[in-house]
Scaffold this motif. Structure first.
Motif, mmCIF file in Angstrom:
data_model
loop_
_atom_site.group_PDB
_atom_site.id
_atom_site.type_symbol
_atom_site.label_atom_id
_atom_site.label_comp_id
_atom_site.label_asym_id
_atom_site.label_seq_id
_atom_site.Cartn_x
_atom_site.Cartn_y
_atom_site.Cartn_z
ATOM 1 N N LEU A 181 65.312 64.724 41.807
ATOM 2 C CA LEU A 181 64.060 65.489 41.834
ATOM 3 C C LEU A 181 64.022 66.466 40.653
ATOM 4 N N ALA A 182 65.164 67.079 40.374
ATOM 5 C CA ALA A 182 65.234 68.053 39.281
ATOM 6 C C ALA A 182 64.958 67.394 37.931
ATOM 7 N N VAL A 183 65.552 66.242 37.705
ATOM 8 C CA VAL A 183 65.367 65.585 36.407
ATOM 9 C C VAL A 183 63.921 65.118 36.257
ATOM 10 N N VAL A 184 63.387 64.563 37.332
ATOM 11 C CA VAL A 184 62.010 64.067 37.277
ATOM 12 C C VAL A 184 61.035 65.226 37.030
ATOM 13 N N GLY A 185 61.340 66.386 37.603
ATOM 14 C CA GLY A 185 60.404 67.515 37.524
ATOM 15 C C GLY A 185 60.633 68.454 36.352
ATOM 16 N N SER A 186 61.508 68.096 35.414
ATOM 17 C CA SER A 186 61.854 69.035 34.339
ATOM 18 C C SER A 186 61.529 68.500 32.949
ATOM 19 N N THR A 187 61.409 69.421 32.010
ATOM 20 C CA THR A 187 61.271 69.041 30.603
ATOM 21 C C THR A 187 62.645 68.762 30.005
ATOM 22 N N ALA A 188 63.586 69.663 30.267
ATOM 23 C CA ALA A 188 64.923 69.513 29.691
ATOM 24 C C ALA A 188 65.973 69.577 30.791
ATOM 25 N N VAL A 189 67.003 68.767 30.618
ATOM 26 C CA VAL A 189 68.143 68.752 31.536
ATOM 27 C C VAL A 189 69.360 69.031 30.673
ATOM 28 N N ASN A 190 70.223 69.941 31.110
ATOM 29 C CA ASN A 190 71.403 70.154 30.275
ATOM 30 C C ASN A 190 72.705 70.176 31.044
ATOM 31 N N GLY A 191 73.743 69.698 30.381
ATOM 32 C CA GLY A 191 75.103 69.832 30.855
ATOM 33 C C GLY A 191 75.710 71.070 30.207
ATOM 34 N N VAL A 192 76.926 71.460 30.628
ATOM 35 C CA VAL A 192 77.461 72.760 30.265
ATOM 36 C C VAL A 192 78.656 72.723 29.303
ATOM 37 N N ALA A 193 79.025 71.531 28.844
ATOM 38 C CA ALA A 193 80.015 71.366 27.776
ATOM 39 C C ALA A 193 79.788 69.976 27.201
ATOM 40 N N GLU A 194 80.303 69.744 26.000
ATOM 41 C CA GLU A 194 79.993 68.467 25.332
ATOM 42 C C GLU A 194 80.401 67.259 26.163
ATOM 43 N N LEU A 195 81.656 67.284 26.647
ATOM 44 C CA LEU A 195 82.125 66.127 27.419
ATOM 45 C C LEU A 195 81.282 65.963 28.683
ATOM 46 N N HIS A 196 80.993 67.067 29.314
ATOM 47 C CA HIS A 196 80.209 67.028 30.551
ATOM 48 C C HIS A 196 78.846 66.399 30.317
ATOM 49 N N THR A 197 78.180 66.810 29.251
ATOM 50 C CA THR A 197 76.856 66.257 28.961
ATOM 51 C C THR A 197 76.962 64.757 28.662
ATOM 52 N N LYS A 198 78.007 64.402 27.931
ATOM 53 C CA LYS A 198 78.199 62.990 27.606
ATOM 54 C C LYS A 198 78.420 62.171 28.880
ATOM 55 N N LEU A 199 79.228 62.700 29.781
ATOM 56 C CA LEU A 199 79.501 61.963 31.016
ATOM 57 C C LEU A 199 78.275 61.937 31.934
ATOM 58 N N LEU A 200 77.533 63.030 31.931
ATOM 59 C CA LEU A 200 76.293 63.063 32.732
ATOM 60 C C LEU A 200 75.372 61.942 32.279
ATOM 61 N N ALA A 201 75.152 61.909 30.964
ATOM 62 C CA ALA A 201 74.217 60.929 30.409
ATOM 63 C C ALA A 201 74.803 59.518 30.485
ATOM 64 N N GLY A 202 76.119 59.417 30.525
ATOM 65 C CA GLY A 202 76.738 58.100 30.532
ATOM 66 C C GLY A 202 77.028 57.571 31.927
ATOM 67 N N THR A 203 77.133 58.447 32.900
ATOM 68 C CA THR A 203 77.472 57.963 34.253
ATOM 69 C C THR A 203 76.488 58.500 35.305
ATOM 70 N N THR A 204 76.707 59.766 35.724
ATOM 71 C CA THR A 204 75.969 60.305 36.868
ATOM 72 C C THR A 204 74.448 60.164 36.735
ATOM 73 N N LEU A 205 73.906 60.485 35.571
ATOM 74 C CA LEU A 205 72.457 60.421 35.388
ATOM 75 C C LEU A 205 72.094 59.379 34.329
ATOM 76 N N HIS A 206 72.925 58.359 34.253
ATOM 77 C CA HIS A 206 72.793 57.360 33.193
ATOM 78 C C HIS A 206 71.401 56.738 33.123
ATOM 79 N N ASP A 207 70.885 56.324 34.276
ATOM 80 C CA ASP A 207 69.571 55.654 34.270
ATOM 81 C C ASP A 207 68.490 56.580 33.720
ATOM 82 N N PHE A 208 68.612 57.847 34.037
ATOM 83 C CA PHE A 208 67.605 58.819 33.568
ATOM 84 C C PHE A 208 67.725 59.043 32.058
#
Ligand code: OX2
Length: 826
Positions: A434-461
């Protein structure tokens, strides 16, 4: 021209004499007592309000400047703030610190004796709440127009005590003596509904607009804490909401017939909403209360944001130009549906227009990768507690999934994965989606974290909307964690750099680098550390009774107890050191003090047992006449911001040993490195960025990286094979199993052993050998004080990047697009 309104007489002056005069007059007129009869709390409160008065004037000028400029505001929505003590901070920020000692001497009191009454508001659990406080500090320092919104929990994070080594939780009644730092603002109270029913709007054939009639209404009463910027006139606020019963709640009729408890039922139910931080969510009522808290925060804050917007603006077209809302993790994400409800149902906007405004308004920071930390709420619970919001979730999801189907025709698997609703026996709402769908920007809190977010947990988004994903590496405020926590080091830094400019421009610490080879500077650096360690040793002795040697290597692991952070790995190392000393008492060893600090969630039984084991190991180690010559283990209870400020400056070694891929960022790692502790750590979270900056030579790296950990798990991880292959590991585990730490009782800590050999979810055993060997290189490095000091200096010199000022600048540029507003001098 309107005539200038009369201004309040300036009651605060900027001299020692005026400060002292104000203090005495506040004691007399505000507190209603005299110097002769004042108690400790009287003295503390009077000092607090005298300092506070100096911020009020700045706050008034900030509000006026903001009103005149009508800027875009950042609204930070967070269920947690760990602000730390306020007195010393506000003395520093008002530049009145230097007067306190002479005045106190004059009046015959000790400032330290007053500080014990400065209770820290523990309105958070750990890193997430402390990050919120650091960002608020930096926003004010950078003159960013901002308001933080949160909940005024009556009881904050529990107080940790130990009984027979076991964690016992006690309530944190932080406002018992009153809180001099907040201003109630009862006129800005808001009403919040829960439960009830919804009906169609006959004029809306699409049925997107409906009317909600809540079944229960609660009042939210705000108060605000002042958040001063350092070296500037800006004072922002954090607005905290407290739940109160609505006026009609008291049942006089029942009271009249002697039903005293029933008469206040509604009051108790309403006020329970802000009663405690993080109610136990292992029960159904607990979960409902938690969700109620989240919606309560969101509903009050959004109404307040709209109220503020309307002070200078009208119409909705410009709303998202003036308002940017940052969602601190998923806790406040119901705000997306609440803003839609307000715009569509209450203000009559069309769905599409409302959705455009909503999406432009919100941004979302994700702080985790652990699936269990990504919140989901049962549809059934939402339907009952917030029936209209559940309908809005369905509508948002409907339009969103249309978009997904358009992007991936025929791929129902991706639809199922991305849906805001998780299907299954119990349907649930995925708050992160819901947060990703309802937001302009989504951010992770360190480089590796953002990479893993975009690569795994929120990959489809990230595939569908790559432009939404950003990284903003966390930071910490150098004011609290260097200047206030470590005055001796701060003085030395200022002396070397020539002035205090580094406090707001932390990259200037690079200027220390060239002095790392200067013997005189190294000696001074070492003296400061020694001084801090002596202070810590005295405090530890007072609180735990254990004597520690200020010259021993001070090895600290301070953070929440969690399996992924791997306190169990640290403990295996401690037991290994003990076993080595016992096996060869004649050899020489580097003397070490291992300091643990941290709380386990009250329902987290595995970690509570580990806490008990740490205390038990400490008991055995510290009383063993041979072992204790080289090794001490201390565990001061109730780790919090205040204690962090005391421990961090004394640390030589910082333990950042989470399994790679599990710690989103960490911020304790930054605080410790900034204070000259060397890190022993894995390639996880912000450790990676710390190592990149301080240099591989000045960082003790061990363990698997994320791909190696993933590969090992895929290949079928067997902790037992590691146990069997490594003699020292086997001995360490067997020492626990043997009952050594439970007076021979093998059962007490058997679950710890079973968890290690059975699942070892975070693969501590796989990293054990690499970790212990790395600790040997740490000990080796310690024997060369010049080399160690050089590394320590370079850690501080190269960690300027980790200032939360830099973090806030990045949020401003990448996400918030806000500009500073300067506040003029008085
Ligand atoms: C914490 C993360 O665990 C930590 O790695 C991070 O540094 C901190 O947030 C600030 O970003 N609750 N606490 C966290 O995440 C969640 C969820």
């Amino acid at each position: 021209m309107t005539e200038a309104r009369p201004r309040p007489r300036r009651t605060v002056g900027d001299s020692l004499e005026e400060f002292e005069r104000d203090l005495i007059s506040n004691l007399y007129y505000q507190r209603g007592t005299t110097i002769e009869s004042a108690s400790g709390p009287d003295g503390y409160h009077t000092l607090a309000v005298t300092v506070r008065d100096r911020l009020v004037d700045r706050y008034a000028r900030t509000a006026a400047a903001h009103y005149a400029a009508n800027p875009r505001f950042v609204y930070y929505l967070s269920a947690e703030y760990l602000l730390g003590r306020q007195l010393r901070q506000n003395l520093l920020y008002t530049d009145t610190e230097r007067w306190v000692r002479p005045i106190a001497e004059d009046l015959g009191v000790s400032p330290e004796a007053l500080e014990v009454y400065d209770v820290e508001p523990g309105l958070g659990n750990g890193g997430l709440g402390r990050l919120a406080a650091c960002l608020m500090d930096s926003m004010a320092t950078l003159d960013i127009p901002a308001v933080g919104y949160g909940i005024r929990y009556e009881f904050g994070i529990f107080k940790q005590t130990f009984r027979d080594g076991k964690q016992v939780e006690r309530p944190d009644d932080w406002t018992f003596y009153g809180n001099p730092w907040e201003f109630p603002a009862p006129d800005d109270r808001q009403l919040v509904g829960f439960y009830g029913t919804t009906v169609a709007d006959p004029k809306d054939p699409e049925n997107l607009r409906r009317k909600w009639t809540p079944g229960e209404t609660v009042r939210g009463e705000p108060s605000h804490m002042l958040v001063p910027g350092y070296g500037t006139q800006t004072v922002n606020i954090i607005r905290l909401w407290q739940a109160r019963a609505s006026r009609e709640s008291f049942d006089l009729a029942r009271f009249g017939v002697g039903q005293y408890v029933e008469a206040v039922d509604d009051i108790v139910r309403a006020e329970n909403i802000s009663k405690v931080l993080y109610p136990d969510d292992s029960t159904e009522p607990g979960r409902e209360l938690r969700l109620k808290q989240q919606y309560f925060l969101v509903a009050c804050s959004l109404r307040d944001i709209i109220r503020r917007y309307r002070l200078r603006n009208s119409g909705w077209e410009g709303f998202a130009d003036k308002v940017v809302i940052q969602l601190n993790d998923t806790h406040p994400v119901m705000a997306v549906t609440e803003l839609m409800r307000l715009l569509v149902d209450e203000h009559g906007l069309g769905w599409d227009e409302a959705w455009g405004i909503t999406r432009r308004t919100f941004n979302y920071t994700c702080h985790t990768l652990l699936p269990e930390a990504l919140e989901t709420w049962p549809v059934q619970l939402l339907e009952r507690l917030l029936p209209r919001h559940m309908e809005i979730v369905y509508a948002i999801n409907h339009f969103f999934l249309e978009e997904v189907r358009q992007a991936y025709p025929g791929d129902e698997d991706v639809v199922r994965r991305m849906s805001i609703i998780q299907e299954g026996d119990e349907r649930r709402v995925r708050m992160a989606h819901l947060a990703v769908v309802g937001s302009t920007a989504v951010n992770g809190v360190a480089e590796l974290h953002t990479k893993l977010l975009a690569g795994t947990t929120l990959h489809d988004f990230a595939q569908l909307w790559p432009e939404r994903f950003h990284n903003v590496t966390n930071g910490v405020t150098p004011r609290r964690f260097l200047r206030m926590a470590n005055p001796a080091l701060s003085e030395l830094i200022t002396e070397m750099l020539g002035d205090e400019g580094w406090l707001t421009d932390l990259e200037r610490l690079h200027g220390l680098g060239p002095h790392a080879d200067d013997p005189a500077f190294r000696a001074a650096w070492r003296d400061v550390k020694r001084h801090n360690k002596a202070g810590l040793a005295a405090a530890v002795e007072r609180s735990t009774g254990v004597l520690i040697d200020p010259d021993a290597l001070c090895d600290v692991m301070i953070k929440r107890f969690h399996e992924y952070k791997r306190q169990q790995l640290k403990l295996l190392h401690v037991i290994t050191m003990m076993n080595r000393i016992r096996a060869d008492p004649q050899a020489t060893y580097v003397p070490r003090t291992v300091l643990f600090g941290g709380k386990a969630a009250p329902g987290y039984h595995a970690m509570k047992l580990l806490i008990e084991l740490v205390n038990a190991v400490a008991g055995v180690v510290n009383t063993d006449p041979v072992v204790s010559r080289y090794l001490r283990v201390v565990f001061p209870a109730d780790y919090n911001v205040t204690k962090a400020q005391f421990i961090i400056p004394a640390a030589d070694l910082s333990e950042q040993i989470s399994l790679a891929g599990k710690e989103a960022s960490g911020t304790g790692n930054m605080k410790l490195a900034l204070n000259g502790a060397l890190t022993i750590g894995t390639l996880d979270g912000a450790n990676i960025e710390i190592r990149d900056r301080v240099g591989a030579d000045n960082f003790f790296l061990f363990g698997m990286d994320t791909p190696a950990a993933t590969a090992l798990r895929r290949s079928g991880y067997s902790p037992r094979s590691f146990y069997e292959a490594d003699f020292e590991l086997r001995l360490a585990v067997d020492t626990i199993a043997s009952g050594t730490f439970a007076k021979g009782d093998r059962d007490v800590f058997a679950p710890v052993v079973d968890a290690m050999l059975g699942r070892d979810e975070y693969m501590a055993l796989a990293d054990y050998r690499s970790y212990v060997d790395c600790q040997d290189t740490v000990a080796e490095a310690w024997t060369d004080p010049d080399r160690w000091t050089r590394m320590s200096i370079l850690n501080t010199a190269r960690c300027g990047f980790f200032s939360s000022d830099r973090t806030v600048r990045e949020y401003c540029e990448q996400i918030w697009k806000v500009d500073p507003v300067r506040v003029g001098e008085a």
